[in-house]
Design a protein around this motif. Structure first.
Motif, mmCIF file in Angstrom:
data_model
loop_
_atom_site.group_PDB
_atom_site.id
_atom_site.type_symbol
_atom_site.label_atom_id
_atom_site.label_comp_id
_atom_site.label_asym_id
_atom_site.label_seq_id
_atom_site.Cartn_x
_atom_site.Cartn_y
_atom_site.Cartn_z
ATOM 1 N N ASN A 93 0.788 -1.239 0.000
ATOM 2 C CA ASN A 93 0.000 0.000 0.000
ATOM 3 C C ASN A 93 0.822 1.292 0.000
ATOM 4 O O ASN A 93 0.484 2.230 -0.731
ATOM 5 C CB ASN A 93 -0.980 0.003 1.168
ATOM 6 C CG ASN A 93 -2.134 -0.956 0.957
ATOM 7 O OD1 ASN A 93 -2.389 -1.396 -0.162
ATOM 8 N ND2 ASN A 93 -2.836 -1.298 2.023
ATOM 9 N N PRO A 94 1.886 1.412 0.803
ATOM 10 C CA PRO A 94 2.629 2.679 0.773
ATOM 11 C C PRO A 94 3.156 3.050 -0.615
ATOM 12 O O PRO A 94 3.035 4.202 -1.042
ATOM 13 C CB PRO A 94 3.774 2.435 1.759
ATOM 14 C CG PRO A 94 3.238 1.419 2.707
ATOM 15 C CD PRO A 94 2.398 0.508 1.850
ATOM 16 N N LYS A 95 3.721 2.068 -1.321
ATOM 17 C CA LYS A 95 4.249 2.334 -2.664
ATOM 18 C C LYS A 95 3.126 2.700 -3.617
ATOM 19 O O LYS A 95 3.263 3.618 -4.444
ATOM 20 C CB LYS A 95 5.004 1.101 -3.167
ATOM 21 C CG LYS A 95 5.706 1.312 -4.500
ATOM 22 C CD LYS A 95 6.521 0.084 -4.890
ATOM 23 C CE LYS A 95 7.257 0.305 -6.205
ATOM 24 N NZ LYS A 95 8.052 -0.899 -6.579
ATOM 25 N N TYR A 123 1.005 3.800 9.419
ATOM 26 C CA TYR A 123 1.048 2.880 8.276
ATOM 27 C C TYR A 123 -0.341 2.763 7.667
ATOM 28 O O TYR A 123 -1.303 2.540 8.413
ATOM 29 C CB TYR A 123 1.529 1.485 8.711
ATOM 30 C CG TYR A 123 1.878 0.609 7.534
ATOM 31 C CD1 TYR A 123 3.162 0.640 7.002
ATOM 32 C CD2 TYR A 123 0.929 -0.201 6.931
ATOM 33 C CE1 TYR A 123 3.482 -0.139 5.888
ATOM 34 C CE2 TYR A 123 1.244 -0.979 5.827
ATOM 35 C CZ TYR A 123 2.518 -0.944 5.324
ATOM 36 O OH TYR A 123 2.827 -1.691 4.217
ATOM 37 N N PRO A 124 -0.463 2.958 6.373
ATOM 38 C CA PRO A 124 0.580 3.107 5.350
ATOM 39 C C PRO A 124 1.046 4.538 5.095
ATOM 40 O O PRO A 124 1.928 4.767 4.282
ATOM 41 C CB PRO A 124 -0.110 2.555 4.109
ATOM 42 C CG PRO A 124 -1.542 2.952 4.283
ATOM 43 C CD PRO A 124 -1.814 2.824 5.765
ATOM 44 N N ALA A 129 4.525 8.837 2.825
ATOM 45 C CA ALA A 129 5.025 10.206 2.986
ATOM 46 C C ALA A 129 6.536 10.270 2.784
ATOM 47 O O ALA A 129 7.062 11.245 2.245
ATOM 48 C CB ALA A 129 4.647 10.739 4.362
ATOM 49 N N MET A 130 7.235 9.239 3.231
ATOM 50 C CA MET A 130 8.693 9.189 3.045
ATOM 51 C C MET A 130 9.039 9.250 1.557
ATOM 52 O O MET A 130 9.923 10.025 1.146
ATOM 53 C CB MET A 130 9.243 7.902 3.655
ATOM 54 C CG MET A 130 10.735 7.698 3.456
ATOM 55 S SD MET A 130 11.307 6.103 4.108
ATOM 56 C CE MET A 130 10.494 4.965 2.951
ATOM 57 N N ARG A 131 8.357 8.470 0.751
ATOM 58 C CA ARG A 131 8.616 8.471 -0.695
ATOM 59 C C ARG A 131 8.290 9.832 -1.313
ATOM 60 O O ARG A 131 9.022 10.335 -2.167
ATOM 61 C CB ARG A 131 7.792 7.377 -1.370
ATOM 62 C CG ARG A 131 8.257 5.961 -1.048
ATOM 63 C CD ARG A 131 7.298 4.931 -1.648
ATOM 64 N NE ARG A 131 7.850 3.577 -1.647
ATOM 65 C CZ ARG A 131 7.798 2.762 -0.607
ATOM 66 N NH1 ARG A 131 7.210 3.143 0.514
ATOM 67 N NH2 ARG A 131 8.338 1.545 -0.679
ATOM 68 N N LEU A 132 7.177 10.413 -0.889
ATOM 69 C CA LEU A 132 6.761 11.703 -1.443
ATOM 70 C C LEU A 132 7.718 12.816 -1.017
ATOM 71 O O LEU A 132 8.024 13.721 -1.811
ATOM 72 C CB LEU A 132 5.336 12.021 -0.987
ATOM 73 C CG LEU A 132 4.262 11.052 -1.500
ATOM 74 C CD1 LEU A 132 2.943 11.289 -0.779
ATOM 75 C CD2 LEU A 132 4.080 11.178 -3.008
ATOM 76 N N ILE A 162 7.911 0.632 8.282
ATOM 77 C CA ILE A 162 7.608 1.542 9.387
ATOM 78 C C ILE A 162 8.895 2.084 10.000
ATOM 79 O O ILE A 162 9.037 3.291 10.240
ATOM 80 C CB ILE A 162 6.754 0.812 10.452
ATOM 81 C CG1 ILE A 162 5.317 0.638 9.948
ATOM 82 C CG2 ILE A 162 6.765 1.567 11.783
ATOM 83 C CD1 ILE A 162 4.452 -0.249 10.824
ATOM 84 N N LEU A 163 9.859 1.202 10.232
ATOM 85 C CA LEU A 163 11.109 1.626 10.861
ATOM 86 C C LEU A 163 11.946 2.497 9.925
ATOM 87 O O LEU A 163 12.600 3.442 10.364
ATOM 88 C CB LEU A 163 11.896 0.399 11.323
ATOM 89 C CG LEU A 163 11.274 -0.368 12.492
ATOM 90 C CD1 LEU A 163 12.076 -1.613 12.818
ATOM 91 C CD2 LEU A 163 11.146 0.525 13.722
ATOM 92 N N GLU A 164 11.922 2.189 8.632
ATOM 93 C CA GLU A 164 12.645 3.037 7.680
ATOM 94 C C GLU A 164 12.047 4.439 7.649
ATOM 95 O O GLU A 164 12.776 5.440 7.654
ATOM 96 C CB GLU A 164 12.600 2.418 6.281
ATOM 97 C CG GLU A 164 13.399 3.222 5.260
ATOM 98 C CD GLU A 164 13.290 2.678 3.838
ATOM 99 O OE1 GLU A 164 13.987 3.208 2.961
ATOM 100 O OE2 GLU A 164 12.498 1.731 3.608
#
Length: 392
Positions: A93-95, A123-124, A129-132, A162-164
């Motif tokens: 889902n995050p990707k 999560y997610p 958000a990290m990718r964005l 989550i940890l990344e």
């Protein structure tokens, strides 16, 4: 005066026309932030839709009909769709969210650059958000609320993400001290985690003449309430079972969810169906009257961060009976606020009897959450965001 911070709030938990109570606490927090002259807020609420033919199910067809962009209770909300694989696709889902949201964000960022991404569920939302943030070269923060850590954090594929995200985020927020400790135990840096309690509308959630309120509901004896989604984690079955020990009592169940049929069957089996009122999804503005009319709120969840329903009940002057979950001991510091019990019917029955035998005054109960407000919540959030953008 410096220009307002331009904040992108990324929230998979957010109300919509088909589920107006879903993530209502995220909406209230965001509305408070948006009311400040120091902040401009745009909400992106990614909507997960499965492939055909699952997408034809009623629960998904309603989501497919949502507008891609709307003003929702005064907030500027975008609802881009991403592909969701129910039950088994959680790790993807995050990707998928980031891929679906990025074209929109590039467009919006080009018109008025964002200063920060505010992910409202670990999560997610957090890994997305990290990718964005990497694509736009702006900082991001993540808020943990409970199930996002306790459920997704035990899945190895999701825990790694989550940890990344926690490592890359500029700041992390937790709704209780207990949840902060759970995040540390999972492997997060405690120095990055700010305690950020929920807000509260004390003008809506306030004590009333309980006898008159009960009469309006046609209730003569003790009145109990469970407010929350009808899912196994919320444990409403224990409240239904406990009702058998109080022949003159009524139980209100405010919420809907996958366990409703089994809870109705349980009430019938225990011969208490006539005294259990399934109210469905009660509009949030109508909930205070029901909570304030109740003698006790029974909310013995298996896990929580710090449940908004706990805080709202106390603000109504209604003591709570809750399990040892999340920030329970951060609210129930004495018998005035209620009891913390084992997830056991006998323990719940004993606690109910104890509260009914010596009910605390509504004013004393309300005073236990006098420090909760959306004003305080917004002040703290804005300060965190200022620090993050200054340091980036």
């Amino acid at each position: 005066m410096p220009r307002p911070l331009n904040i992108l709030t990324l929230a998979t938990l957010f109300p919509n026309a088909s589920a107006p109570n879903f993530g209502i606490f995220v909406e209230r927090q965001t509305a408070e932030l948006a009311s400040r002259a120091e902040a401009d807020v745009t909400v992106v609420n990614p909507v997960g839709l499965p492939p055909w033919p699952i997408s034809q199910l009623a629960q998904y067809s309603a989501l497919a009909g949502l507008p891609e962009h709307e003003e929702w209770n005064g907030l500027n909300v975008h609802r881009p769709n991403f592909t969701l694989v129910p039950k088994v696709g959680g790790s993807r889902n995050p990707k998928a969210i980031a891929a679906a949201v990025l074209p929109l964000l590039k467009h919006l960022h080009g018109k008025q650059p964002f200063d920060l991404i505010d992910a409202e569920f670990f999560y997610p939302d957090g890994p997305a958000a990290m990718r964005l943030s990497q694509a736009l070269d702006i900082p991001f923060t993540i808020k943990a609320r409970g199930a996002d850590i306790h459920h997704w954090g035990v899945d190895p594929k999701c825990r790694a993400q989550i940890l990344e995200a926690a490592n890359q985020a500029s700041a992390l927020l937790a709704v209780s001290q207990a949840l902060k400790q759970d995040m540390i135990n999972l492997g997060m840096d405690g120095d990055k985690i700010a305690l950020h309690y929920t807000g509260l509308d004390q003008q809506k959630f306030k004590p009333v003449d309980r006898a008159a309120a009960k009469a309006k509901l046609d209730v003569a004896g003790p009145l109990f309430i469970c407010a929350g989604a009808l899912i196994k984690r919320k444990n409403q079955a224990l409240a239904i079972e406990a009702l058998t020990a109080f022949p003159g009592a009524t139980l209100l169940i405010a919420g809907k969810g996958e366990e409703e049929a089994s809870y109705r069957a349980l009430a019938a089996k225990l011969d208490v169906a006539e005294r259990v009122r399934f109210l469905g999804s009660v509009p949030h503005d109508e909930l205070p009257a029901l909570v304030a009319a109740s003698d006790i709120a029974v909310l013995v969840s298996k896990s929580e961060g710090l449940a908004n329903a706990w805080v709202e009940a106390l603000s109504c002057g209604t003591p709570i009976i809750i399990s040892e979950a999340g920030g329970a001991r951060e609210l129930v510091r004495s018998d005035i606020a209620g009891r913390i019990v084992a997830q056991d019917v006998g323990a719940i029955i004993g606690a109910i009897r104890s509260v009914l035998a010596a009910p605390p005054s509504q004013g004393d109960v309300r005073a236990t959450v006098s420090h909760f407000s959306w004003q305080n919540n917004g002040d703290q959030l804005l300060e965190i965001f200022r620090k993050v953008t200054t340091a980036f």
